[in-house]
Design an enzyme around this catalytic site. Sequence first.
Site, mmCIF file in Angstrom:
data_model
loop_
_atom_site.group_PDB
_atom_site.id
_atom_site.type_symbol
_atom_site.label_atom_id
_atom_site.label_comp_id
_atom_site.label_asym_id
_atom_site.label_seq_id
_atom_site.Cartn_x
_atom_site.Cartn_y
_atom_site.Cartn_z
ATOM 1 N N GLN A 59 0.702 -1.195 -0.071
ATOM 2 C CA GLN A 59 -0.034 -0.092 -0.021
ATOM 3 C C GLN A 59 0.890 1.194 -0.033
ATOM 4 O OE1 GLN A 59 -1.536 -1.003 4.050
ATOM 5 N NE2 GLN A 59 -1.605 1.065 4.333
ATOM 6 N N HIS A 79 -5.318 -1.017 11.973
ATOM 7 C CA HIS A 79 -4.992 -1.507 10.641
ATOM 8 C C HIS A 79 -5.795 -2.879 10.375
ATOM 9 C CE1 HIS A 79 -1.910 -2.162 7.617
ATOM 10 N NE2 HIS A 79 -1.368 -3.275 8.017
ATOM 11 N N CYS A 130 -5.343 0.169 3.769
ATOM 12 C CA CYS A 130 -4.944 -1.466 4.066
ATOM 13 C C CYS A 130 -6.073 -2.120 4.169
ATOM 14 C CB CYS A 130 -4.354 -1.521 5.405
ATOM 15 S SG CYS A 130 -5.541 -0.730 6.743
ATOM 16 N N ASN A 190 0.371 -9.284 5.264
ATOM 17 C CA ASN A 190 0.092 -7.892 5.383
ATOM 18 C C ASN A 190 0.050 -6.990 4.083
ATOM 19 O OD1 ASN A 190 0.095 -5.293 6.502
ATOM 20 N ND2 ASN A 190 1.820 -5.649 7.956
#
Length: 444
Positions: A64, A364, A70, A385
């Site tokens: 990102q 997040h 996210c 992630n």
Amino acid sequence: MANEISAKMVEKFSEKVNDSLPERIVKNAVIRNGIDAVAENSDAVVAMNHVFSDEIETGKVSNQKQSGRCWMFAALNTFHHKMNREFQLKDFELSQNYINFWDKFEKANYFLESVLETANEPLDGRLVSWILATPQQDGGQWDMFVSLVKKYGVVPKQAMPETFQSSSSMRLNAILNTKLREDAVKLRDLHRKGEAAAALNQAKEEMLSEIYKILTLSLGEPPKTFNFEYRNKEKEFHRDLSITPHQFYEKYIGLNLDDYVSIINAPTQDKPYGKTYTVQFLGNVVEGKQIKYLNVDMETMKELAIKQIQDNESVWFGCDVGKSSNKDHGIMDLDLYDYETTLGIQFSMTKAQRLDYKGSVMTHAMVLTGVNLVEGKPNRWKVENSWGEKVGNKGYFVMSDKWMDEYTYQIVINKKYLSDELKKAWEQDPIPLKPWDPMGSLAK
């Protein structure tokens, strides 16, 4: 009665610190290396093994970059996991910028509608102040993502790639928010002068035209149709010409997003388990999907996540990623840093107290792609992630089960995994929460 800090008090504190040899040694180490370096527990680093008993095949992680997207990266990751598996693709990505464009455009309209809805509220009141604090931003929620996909579909990354401002969003956000606040001034002034609803809507439409122009110049214009061409892992070529974003979604992803529900763990007294909740003035698409959560205990949340992972489907989740975590190691673990021994100070707040006293919220969103079970119980989780391959284990993190208990707040689960009791609970009308409730936080 207020009591100031006196010189005598400071002298007493100073003597207490400097009379201790261990504390003088720690002070020198911390001054030179920082608290985290001194407090890091090497045993915890060793214990957090990047190996899992139940694991979904995924691929290269996305990035990102300098943006707070996210939540959409994580959601699109769950989509392309399915596509990669079903169509034998390798490291395929969907366009985050396409969703980003429509999110910002819809958030602008949502903000302006909120300004009109609260036009009779005092400018210095808490509600209007909260609305004006952030007209739009990068962050979001699962239900906001669903609203965008339902309205606009999705496209491959090749059809609308990243731009400078999509990957580095600070300046674009500042410009959009400046313009939207100016628009708020104009709308409230028009309302105060008694202008009719038609005139207010016409003014708003002209404002949205300017927002669309800013977004198009910064992010590119979303395609109405595109050609989808790819080779699978067997090197077989495929082509789909002049397909629309909605057609692409139905043909290549095909999930019924109404089957997915947001499960939260908020153990505060004001939110009993087994109830559903929504948040006032939280959303992006006007008349879109309502934000809705079902609050459950952590054991139930983890059981649901495990069921979905074992069914070979990844799990979108939201957490407070900055607590007890290290992006270089790719570890999230309560034992990672021993601040209590290092600083000689105890930390004892509960999860509920951290929520009530502004100590933690969801910050997040990522994806659960694996779990390590010992005698049927999890002790660590695999996390995909969206910070690129240079962090963690090629972008993947390992999360201890104890960390999940304390800092994970939300997962998204197919309703088929809910018990009959939870399905019934989900059907309840949600209890509205104030806009500033901690469950109204956005993942970035």
